[in-house]
Design an enzyme around this catalytic site. Structure first.
Site, PDB file in Angstrom:
ATOM      1  N   PHE A   1       0.810  -1.215   0.000  1.00 22.97           N
ATOM      2  CA  PHE A   1       0.000   0.000   0.000  1.00 22.97           C
ATOM      3  C   PHE A   1       0.843   1.265   0.000  1.00 22.97           C
ATOM      4  O   PHE A   1       0.382   2.326  -0.380  1.00 22.97           O
ATOM      5  CB  PHE A   1      -0.937   0.017   1.232  1.00 22.97           C
ATOM      6  CG  PHE A   1      -0.271   0.479   2.500  1.00 22.97           C
ATOM      7  CD1 PHE A   1      -0.150   1.840   2.776  1.00 22.97           C
ATOM      8  CD2 PHE A   1       0.274  -0.420   3.407  1.00 22.97           C
ATOM      9  CE1 PHE A   1       0.491   2.286   3.939  1.00 22.97           C
ATOM     10  CE2 PHE A   1       0.914   0.011   4.562  1.00 22.97           C
ATOM     11  CZ  PHE A   1       1.024   1.362   4.819  1.00 22.97           C
TER      12      PHE A   1
ATOM     13  N   LYS B   1      -1.014  -6.873  -9.361  1.00 23.55           N
ATOM     14  CA  LYS B   1      -1.963  -7.113  -8.266  1.00 23.55           C
ATOM     15  C   LYS B   1      -1.609  -6.122  -7.168  1.00 23.55           C
ATOM     16  O   LYS B   1      -0.746  -6.369  -6.335  1.00 23.55           O
ATOM     17  CB  LYS B   1      -1.822  -8.554  -7.767  1.00 23.55           C
ATOM     18  CG  LYS B   1      -3.029  -9.132  -7.065  1.00 23.55           C
ATOM     19  CD  LYS B   1      -3.547  -8.340  -5.886  1.00 23.55           C
ATOM     20  CE  LYS B   1      -2.771  -8.506  -4.607  1.00 23.55           C
ATOM     21  NZ  LYS B   1      -3.215  -7.565  -3.536  1.00 23.55           N
TER      22      LYS B   1
ATOM     23  N   GLU C   1      -4.918  -3.907  -1.807  1.00 29.66           N
ATOM     24  CA  GLU C   1      -6.368  -3.666  -1.781  1.00 29.66           C
ATOM     25  C   GLU C   1      -6.706  -2.397  -0.996  1.00 29.66           C
ATOM     26  O   GLU C   1      -7.837  -1.949  -1.008  1.00 29.66           O
ATOM     27  CB  GLU C   1      -7.110  -4.885  -1.200  1.00 29.66           C
ATOM     28  CG  GLU C   1      -6.706  -5.318   0.199  1.00 29.66           C
ATOM     29  CD  GLU C   1      -5.501  -6.254   0.245  1.00 29.66           C
ATOM     30  OE1 GLU C   1      -4.505  -6.003  -0.484  1.00 29.66           O
ATOM     31  OE2 GLU C   1      -5.536  -7.221   1.020  1.00 29.66           O
TER      32      GLU C   1
ATOM     33  N   SER D   1       5.348  -6.959   3.375  1.00 30.16           N
ATOM     34  CA  SER D   1       5.959  -7.286   4.668  1.00 30.16           C
ATOM     35  C   SER D   1       6.727  -8.619   4.569  1.00 30.16           C
ATOM     36  O   SER D   1       6.461  -9.441   3.683  1.00 30.16           O
ATOM     37  CB  SER D   1       4.876  -7.353   5.742  1.00 30.16           C
ATOM     38  OG  SER D   1       3.828  -8.184   5.307  1.00 30.16           O
TER      39      SER D   1
ATOM     40  N   CYS E   1       9.506   1.968   3.536  1.00 28.16           N
ATOM     41  CA  CYS E   1      10.463   0.909   3.855  1.00 28.16           C
ATOM     42  C   CYS E   1      11.876   1.462   3.930  1.00 28.16           C
ATOM     43  O   CYS E   1      12.786   0.775   4.369  1.00 28.16           O
ATOM     44  CB  CYS E   1      10.394  -0.198   2.823  1.00 28.16           C
ATOM     45  SG  CYS E   1      10.996   0.353   1.252  1.00 28.16           S
TER      46      CYS E   1
ATOM     47  N   GLU F   1       9.309  -4.248  12.977  1.00 30.72           N
ATOM     48  CA  GLU F   1       9.021  -3.045  12.187  1.00 30.72           C
ATOM     49  C   GLU F   1       7.724  -2.436  12.733  1.00 30.72           C
ATOM     50  O   GLU F   1       6.711  -3.128  12.830  1.00 30.72           O
ATOM     51  CB  GLU F   1       8.834  -3.463  10.725  1.00 30.72           C
ATOM     52  CG  GLU F   1       8.554  -2.306   9.798  1.00 30.72           C
ATOM     53  CD  GLU F   1       8.324  -2.759   8.355  1.00 30.72           C
ATOM     54  OE1 GLU F   1       7.649  -3.778   8.128  1.00 30.72           O
ATOM     55  OE2 GLU F   1       8.822  -2.063   7.453  1.00 30.72           O
TER      56      GLU F   1
HETATM   57  P1  NAD Z   1       1.532  -6.552   3.038  1.00 29.12           P
HETATM   58  O1  NAD Z   1       2.569  -7.601   3.152  1.00 29.12           O
HETATM   59  O2  NAD Z   1       0.394  -6.566   3.985  1.00 29.12           O
HETATM   60  O3  NAD Z   1       0.868  -6.582   1.566  1.00 29.12           O
HETATM   61  C1  NAD Z   1       1.647  -6.652   0.404  1.00 29.12           C
HETATM   62  C2  NAD Z   1       0.873  -7.410  -0.667  1.00 29.12           C
HETATM   63  O4  NAD Z   1       0.632  -8.740  -0.218  1.00 29.12           O
HETATM   64  C3  NAD Z   1      -0.495  -6.800  -0.964  1.00 29.12           C
HETATM   65  O5  NAD Z   1      -0.692  -6.793  -2.351  1.00 29.12           O
HETATM   66  C4  NAD Z   1      -1.464  -7.716  -0.243  1.00 29.12           C
HETATM   67  O6  NAD Z   1      -2.701  -7.810  -0.896  1.00 29.12           O
HETATM   68  C5  NAD Z   1      -0.754  -9.057  -0.277  1.00 29.12           C
HETATM   69  N1  NAD Z   1      -1.076  -9.883   0.896  1.00 29.12           N
HETATM   70  C6  NAD Z   1      -1.501  -9.464   2.120  1.00 29.12           C
HETATM   71  N2  NAD Z   1      -1.678 -10.507   2.935  1.00 29.12           N
HETATM   72  C7  NAD Z   1      -1.358 -11.621   2.233  1.00 29.12           C
HETATM   73  C8  NAD Z   1      -1.331 -13.009   2.542  1.00 29.12           C
HETATM   74  N3  NAD Z   1      -1.653 -13.453   3.752  1.00 29.12           N
HETATM   75  N4  NAD Z   1      -0.951 -13.861   1.580  1.00 29.12           N
HETATM   76  C9  NAD Z   1      -0.616 -13.419   0.359  1.00 29.12           C
HETATM   77  N5  NAD Z   1      -0.624 -12.116   0.010  1.00 29.12           N
HETATM   78  C10 NAD Z   1      -0.983 -11.221   0.927  1.00 29.12           C
HETATM   79  O7  NAD Z   1       2.310  -5.163   3.075  1.00 29.12           O
HETATM   80  P2  NAD Z   1       1.705  -3.700   3.176  1.00 29.12           P
HETATM   81  O8  NAD Z   1       1.166  -3.491   4.541  1.00 29.12           O
HETATM   82  O9  NAD Z   1       0.828  -3.422   2.013  1.00 29.12           O
HETATM   83  O10 NAD Z   1       3.031  -2.822   2.980  1.00 29.12           O
HETATM   84  C11 NAD Z   1       3.886  -2.476   4.021  1.00 29.12           C
HETATM   85  C12 NAD Z   1       5.053  -3.419   4.114  1.00 29.12           C
HETATM   86  O11 NAD Z   1       5.770  -3.425   2.878  1.00 29.12           O
HETATM   87  C13 NAD Z   1       6.065  -2.993   5.160  1.00 29.12           C
HETATM   88  O12 NAD Z   1       6.528  -4.142   5.805  1.00 29.12           O
HETATM   89  C14 NAD Z   1       7.167  -2.359   4.350  1.00 29.12           C
HETATM   90  O13 NAD Z   1       8.437  -2.347   4.948  1.00 29.12           O
HETATM   91  C15 NAD Z   1       7.158  -3.206   3.143  1.00 29.12           C
HETATM   92  N6  NAD Z   1       7.790  -2.547   2.007  1.00 29.12           N
HETATM   93  C16 NAD Z   1       8.996  -3.023   1.608  1.00 29.12           C
HETATM   94  C17 NAD Z   1       9.641  -2.420   0.554  1.00 29.12           C
HETATM   95  C18 NAD Z   1      10.958  -2.931   0.072  1.00 29.12           C
HETATM   96  O14 NAD Z   1      11.311  -2.633  -1.043  1.00 29.12           O
HETATM   97  N7  NAD Z   1      11.688  -3.696   0.859  1.00 29.12           N
HETATM   98  C19 NAD Z   1       9.054  -1.325  -0.088  1.00 29.12           C
HETATM   99  C20 NAD Z   1       7.817  -0.882   0.350  1.00 29.12           C
HETATM  100  C21 NAD Z   1       7.187  -1.511   1.413  1.00 29.12           C
END
Ligand code: NAD
Length: 497
Positions: A149, A173, A176, A226, A281, A383
């Site tokens: 997000f 994808k 959401e 994450s 991040c 985090e």
């Molecule tokens: P998230 O892991 O909740 O979601 C990321 C994606 O995974 C979304 O598209 C979501 O729909 C999907 N998802 C969620 N739950 C899932 C599940 N149980 N099984 C499969 N897919 C699932 O992350 P977020 O809250 O949207 O974003 C924040 C996180 O992203 C933080 O941890 C941040 O550090 C990380 N991030 C990392 C980078 C990097 O390059 N290292 C960059 C930006 C954000």
């Protein structure tokens, strides 16, 4: 109320599952739209159309592909204002920051316009008698990008910019929580002349992520989110024989050496810790003052700077940062601050009870500052992803170097110093993927590449740049000879030249 569907076959289509999720306006806390959660059948249809488009796209000459990307870059720039406001309304970051989000994605599209040069391949004339060898970088086919997000413009463009420029079709994808900008970016690609089906957007949650990881036609998965989910997606996609690059969470440290320019360091850390409400991040949620008195000198300047910060709605041009993305996330940040206090940290600034007048239902979190945080605390290891800065004091350079090096995450790190020798040694030895020297958020430019170490990234390939190009292509090497008449080589011995 509007329900966002998917973008398939060159147009927006309604979702068929009947399953939706709410999209909030974080400024007001109100539900402003819904987004459809796709079924596997909807994904199948999108992949089938993407596969058809990809065959033609891969045969299109590179300069024609680049022209589409040039047109796309111009169209995204022309839509910058609309995209930035749309982004802020779902994410909550201030509009100027949303522009930055779009612009850092455009940087990758710009790099992608030059991919024909980078994808030329290699050629050796006369590798043996009348033998030439050449290597090509072929696209993989249909690939998928799964995005978080917090950068709903930049990260999708990291992925589909590189995927498409190298000759692939891409299924995006998005998160959401804020899908409108990714949907619009995909739509703009079609408006810029992108072939029907080449870039599609499928909205959904775990169900569709699993289906992507299992889909036979999808050859590679790029994921950012994450760490636990990154690791899960990496395991599932690679178990199905796909390439995967899965970026995870972070806990970046800012080391302040005793000789640092403290005014500059405070200004840099203030923005890097609290900007975008800490939902980056590459934020700096940990500061490590080194040596006696450095923490006190830091606090002396940091406290008034925090006091002067303005938290406001994302449309407020004076606001330094806006609300966080959801009520659940707000509560989790506040719970972490409470937990840190229980673990023994000193709460110097408490942002938990912050409320913005007129927007009491919005997902606002005030800035918190915790001192005397120690490496054994869970709130240091985890985090928090909010406007919370933790101070871990270190006696020496070696102690400071150990902290980010031994942390489970290894995304980014920054050192503030005027000593080039110390900075050079730190950059060389620290176990972290991206290092800033007097640069608080060292996100590499588009012609380098982005990637952390340890639990911040699963898989060997970084995002964008030449690493991105390699991720989205496979090498084919052709050895050819055109002898005049028959050769006298033995057919039974491995050829040597
Ligand atoms: P998230 O892991 O909740 O979601 C990321 C994606 O995974 C979304 O598209 C979501 O729909 C999907 N998802 C969620 N739950 C899932 C599940 N149980 N099984 C499969 N897919 C699932 O992350 P977020 O809250 O949207 O974003 C924040 C996180 O992203 C933080 O941890 C941040 O550090 C990380 N991030 C990392 C980078 C990097 O390059 N290292 C960059 C930006 C954000």
């Amino acid at each position: 109320m509007k329900t966002i569907g998917h973008f398939v076959d060159g147009k927006r289509v309604a979702g068929k599952s009947g399953r939706t999720k709410d999209i909030f306006n974080p400024n007001t806390g109100a539900v402003q739209a819904k987004v459809s959660m796709a079924t596997t059948a909807e994904l199948d249809a999108a992949v089938a159309s993407a596969a058809k488009a990809q065959v033609i796209w891969a045969k299109t000459n590179p300069q024609k592909r680049s022209r589409v990307l040039f047109a796309y870059k111009q169209l995204v720039e022309a839509n910058m204002d609309d995209l930035a406001h749309m982004l802020s309304s779902e994410h909550g970051k201030v509009v100027a920051d949303s522009r930055g989000d779009v612009m850092r994605g455009v940087d990758v599209i710009e790099f992608a316009c030059g991919v024909p040069h980078a994808q030329k391949g290699e050629h050796t004339y006369g590798a043996g008698p009348e033998i030439d060898v050449y290597s090509l970088r072929k696209p993989l086919g249909v690939v998928a990008g799964i995005t978080p997000f917090n950068f709903p413009a930049m990260i999708p463009m990291w992925m589909f910019g590189m995927a498409i420029s190298t000759g692939n079709a891409c299924i995006l994808k998005p998160s959401e929580k804020d899908p409108s900008v990714p949907m619009r970016l995909v739509e703009l690609f079609a408006e810029a002349g992108g072939p029907v089906g080449l870039l599609q957007c499928i909205n959904g949650d775990k169900e569709i992520v699993d289906a992507i990881c299992d889909h036979e036609t999808i050859k590679a998965v790029s994921f950012v989110g994450s760490s636990d989910i990154a690791q899960y997606v990496y395991a599932r996609a690679t178990a199905n024989g796909k390439r995967a690059q899965c970026m995870g969470g972070a806990k970046n440290h800012g080391i302040i050496m005793p000789d640092a320019n403290m005014d500059q360091a405070v200004k840099d850390i203030l923005g890097a810790a609290y900007g975008s409400a800490g939902e980056r991040c590459m934020a700096l949620p940990v500061v490590v003052p080194v040596g006696e008195g450095t923490a006190e000198r830091f606090l002396e300047k940091m406290l008034p700077a925090i006091e002067a910060m303005k938290i406001g709605v994302s449309e407020d041009p004076e606001a330094d940062y806006g609300p966080v993305v959801s009520a659940v996330h707000r509560d989790s940040i506040n719970a972490n601050v409470t937990k840190a206090v229980k673990e023994g940290a000193t709460l110097v600034v408490d942002g938990r009870d912050f409320s913005l007048q007129g927007y009491e239902e919005g997902f606002f979190v005030g800035p918190s500052l915790l001192d005397h945080v120690t490496p054994d605390m869970e709130t240091y290891q985890d985090e928090i992803f909010g406007p919370v800065l933790q101070i871990v004091r270190a006696d020496t350079f070696e102690d400071a170097l150990k902290l980010p090096s031994e942390h489970q995450y290894g995304n980014g790190v920054a050192i503030f110093t005027q000593n080039g020798r110390a900075a050079r040694e730190f950059a060389d030895r620290v176990e972290v993927g991206m290092v800033g020297i007097n640069v608080p958020i060292p996100v590499p430019v588009a012609y380098h590449s982005f990637g952390g170490w340890k639990r911040s990234a699963f898989g060997a390939a970084n995002q964008y740049g030449m690493e991105g190009l390699r991720f989205y292509t496979k090498v084919k090497t052709i050895t050819q000879r055109w002898p005049e008449g028959e050769t006298d080589d033995s057919a039974f011995i491995i050829p040597t030249f």
